[in-house]
Design an enzyme around this catalytic site. Structure first.
Site, PDB file in Angstrom:
ATOM      1  CB  CYS A  98     -20.808  -9.542 -12.987  1.00  0.00           C
ATOM      2  SG  CYS A  98     -22.252  -9.900 -12.320  1.00  0.00           S
ATOM      3  CB  THR A 132     -30.657  -2.544   8.040  1.00  0.00           C
ATOM      4  OG1 THR A 132     -29.988  -1.990   6.956  1.00  0.00           O
ATOM      5  CG2 THR A 132     -29.842  -3.401   8.860  1.00  0.00           C
ATOM      6  CB  CYS A 150     -25.911  -5.012  -9.303  1.00  0.00           C
ATOM      7  SG  CYS A 150     -26.425  -4.639 -11.187  1.00  0.00           S
ATOM      8  CB  CYS A 176     -24.993  -3.848 -17.297  1.00  0.00           C
ATOM      9  SG  CYS A 176     -23.502  -4.370 -16.316  1.00  0.00           S
ATOM     10  NE  ARG A 205     -27.498  -7.298  -3.716  1.00  0.00           N
ATOM     11  CZ  ARG A 205     -28.169  -7.795  -4.346  1.00  0.00           C
ATOM     12  NH1 ARG A 205     -28.873  -7.543  -5.717  1.00  0.00           N
ATOM     13  NH2 ARG A 205     -28.566  -9.133  -3.773  1.00  0.00           N
ATOM     14  CB  CYS A 232     -28.780  -8.277 -16.469  1.00  0.00           C
ATOM     15  SG  CYS A 232     -27.813  -9.346 -15.382  1.00  0.00           S
ATOM     16  CB  SER A 245     -26.943  -0.751   2.504  1.00  0.00           C
ATOM     17  OG  SER A 245     -28.384   0.209   2.580  1.00  0.00           O
TER      18      SER A 245
END
Length: 545
Positions: free
Chosen positions: A513, A336, A516, A489, A300, A519, A55
């Site tokens: 990968c 958060t 995130c 991606c 992400r 896709c 984050s």
């Protein structure tokens, strides 16, 4: 009996929490605070607590101080009090204009943090209270009996690419509980199943998402401005594409820089990763990184739907909390504090359920959340993000100003959200985007970036990226959209080979990968299904990310 059908060992708990992020650990902590006798387990797919956490992040400590009234957030490693806020409009590739910082983005009293370090700290507090935490075990299967969730099963280990057990095969474990708390974060694989099985999205808008791409740099001391937060909108994105950037100075000579692109963009040739690299070259941004060293990289998806996209939060045997539910406050660029508060409210409702007759469904959670500050906070800003989707950058700014300063969230209407995957235009309707080559100093390619994420997957395992209809990869994605998955991606997972020879094929490099989930969200026919790989696979973000 084959290895895959061997009975699984089972463990029983009062409460099972899926996901060791801010909300999951907060729920576990609050439960033990309220009732130390409860047995509480947290299962986490990352190799350690914090390994998959990514984050910005600026922490509003409101919920943390409710959880630990005597806590000093500054004691969390790298936490840095915000000293100055800046907000700029990047007009084009050379011009930038300072703008007033929106009230939601005033950060006095907040802390720039490594969210990974925050959850590592929370994990320590949870274990001290007696919470059992099992990292490296991916929750792969819902356990539903008689229409009620009774827990989850962790994934089998040692399944080869051919789908057959190898010599390293280990059967997964059943983790059973009276109540299961789903805290998987954005677009969790089990949570997605829950949404369908229990029809949790029937009365809400579709969720809408963004992809956030982040780098961590160590900059020269003379370029460092401890406690500075800088946000931007505008270039390199066009006015019809939602997005913006963050740049945070924290710790000692550390700068977190990131770029968010709304996944409702329309041009299939757009690459969020490449837009991020272009953004760093702006004269208002690039000087910070002269002589600097890039330390880490990650990406992400984030929920952007807010209030009107909140699903039904309870079902027989469990609840949804935090980013799994979609509690991010987009105008604040913070989630958060709301995630943690939703977890505390859920824990209170579950503790009360144990003190009563243990109802199948903890409906009191929803009622309590509606009475909390989370509900009113999300309701107040509900029209800001969809305003950008409806009217573009400039109309969205006007709408945001009206909502913030005049209406103050009391508008008698609520704007609608939309599904992102149905917004792509056909490739024939759009112009390809010519992105510059990386220089290896300020801008980079995707593979060298993935290397910095410490991503690792056991090579001999089935791909965790499943095509529901493999033929659509060419007949739809390539023929109509020129394979947008090869661009959206951020990790180079998807690659078209054989196009020059006239025989295009999709190659999936699942080992790249970074989890995130983009896709799973953006594929135009929802043909890509992201499922968990073996436990401990994926990125391993260091402290600081």
């Amino acid at each position: 009996m084959s290895d895959e059908t061997l009975p699984r060992e089972a463990m029983e708990f009062d409460v099972l929490v899926v996901g060791a992020g801010p909300s999951g650990l907060t729920a576990a902590i609050k439960l033990k605070q309220l009732n130390p006798e409860l047995s509480v387990c947290v299962v986490e797919k990352g190799s350690e607590v914090g390994a998959h956490i990514l984050s910005g992040a600026v922490l509003e400590p409101r919920a943390l101080k409710e959880l630990f009234p005597d806590c000093d957030p500054g004691l969390i490693p790298l936490a840095t009090p915000v000293t100055e806020d800046k907000f700029v409009f990047l007009y084009d590739e050379t011009k930038a204009f300072a703008m007033p910082t929106p009230p939601q983005m005033h950060n006095e009293g907040n802390y720039i943090v490594s969210l990974g370090n925050v959850v590592r700290w929370l994990g320590q507090q949870a274990e001290e209270l007696g919470v059992e935490i099992y990292p490296g075990f991916a929750a792969a299967e819902l356990l539903v009996e008689g229409g009620r969730v009774v827990g989850v099963a962790t994934g089998d280990m040692g399944i080869g690419k051919d789908g057959q057990p190898t010599e390293n095969f280990q059967r997964g474990m059943e983790l059973r509980a009276t109540y299961t708390v789903f805290a998987e974060g954005c677009r969790g694989s089990l949570s997605k199943q829950l949404m369908t099985e229990f029809k949790l999205r029937e009365t809400c808008d579709p969720q809408t998402y963004g992809i956030g791409i982040k780098e961590l740099w160590e900059v020269k001391p003379e370029k460092f401005q401890k406690g500075l937060t800088l946000h931007s909108i505008g270039w390199p994105l066009k006015s019809d594409t939602y997005g913006g950037s963050f740049l945070y100075h924290f710790g000692e000579n550390l700068v977190a820089i990131g770029f968010v692109v709304g996944l409702d963009y329309t041009n299939p040739y757009l690459s969020p990763f490449q837009e991020f690299q272009r953004y760093k070259t702006h004269p208002a941004i690039a000087p910070t990184f002269e002589g600097a060293k890039r330390i880490s990289y990650g990406a992400r998806a984030i929920n952007e739907g807010g209030f009107q996209s909140l699903p039904k939060l309870t079902f027989p045997g469990g609840v949804l909390i935090g980013d799994t539910a979609g509690t991010l406050n987009v105008p604040k660029i913070k989630g958060t504090h709301t995630a943690m508060k939703s977890a505390m409210v859920a824990a209170e409702a579950i503790a009360e359920a144990f003190a009563a007759d243990k109802p199948d469904e903890v409906t009191a959670y929803t009622a309590k959340l509606k009475e909390s500050w989370v509900w009113s906070e999300l309701h107040q800003v509900r029209n800001i993000r969809p305003g950008f989707a409806k009217w573009g950058l400039y109309g969205g700014l006007v709408n945001a100003a009206l909502e913030t300063y005049l209406l103050k969230g009391r508008a008698p209407w609520t704007l609608k959200n939309h599904a992102d995957h149905d917004h792509l235009k056909k490739a024939a309707e759009c112009k390809p985007i010519d992105y510059p080559k990386p220089d290896g100093k300020l801008t980079f390619d995707r593979l060298s970036s993935v290397f910095l994420s410490n991503t690792n997957h056991e090579e001999n395992q089935p791909a965790h990226l499943k095509l529901l209809d493999p033929a659509k990869a060419i007949s739809v994605n390539w023929d109509l959209y020129r394979s947008p998955e090869t661009r959206y991606c951020p990790a180079g997972v998807y690659e078209i080979i054989g196009a020059e020879e006239g025989h295009p094929q999709l190659q999936i490099n699942a080992q790249n990968c970074v989890h995130c989930k983009t896709c799973d969200i953006k594929d135009p026919t929802q043909n890509i299904n992201w499922v968990v790989p073996e436990g401990a696979g994926g990125p391993n973000y260091p402290g600081g990310m």
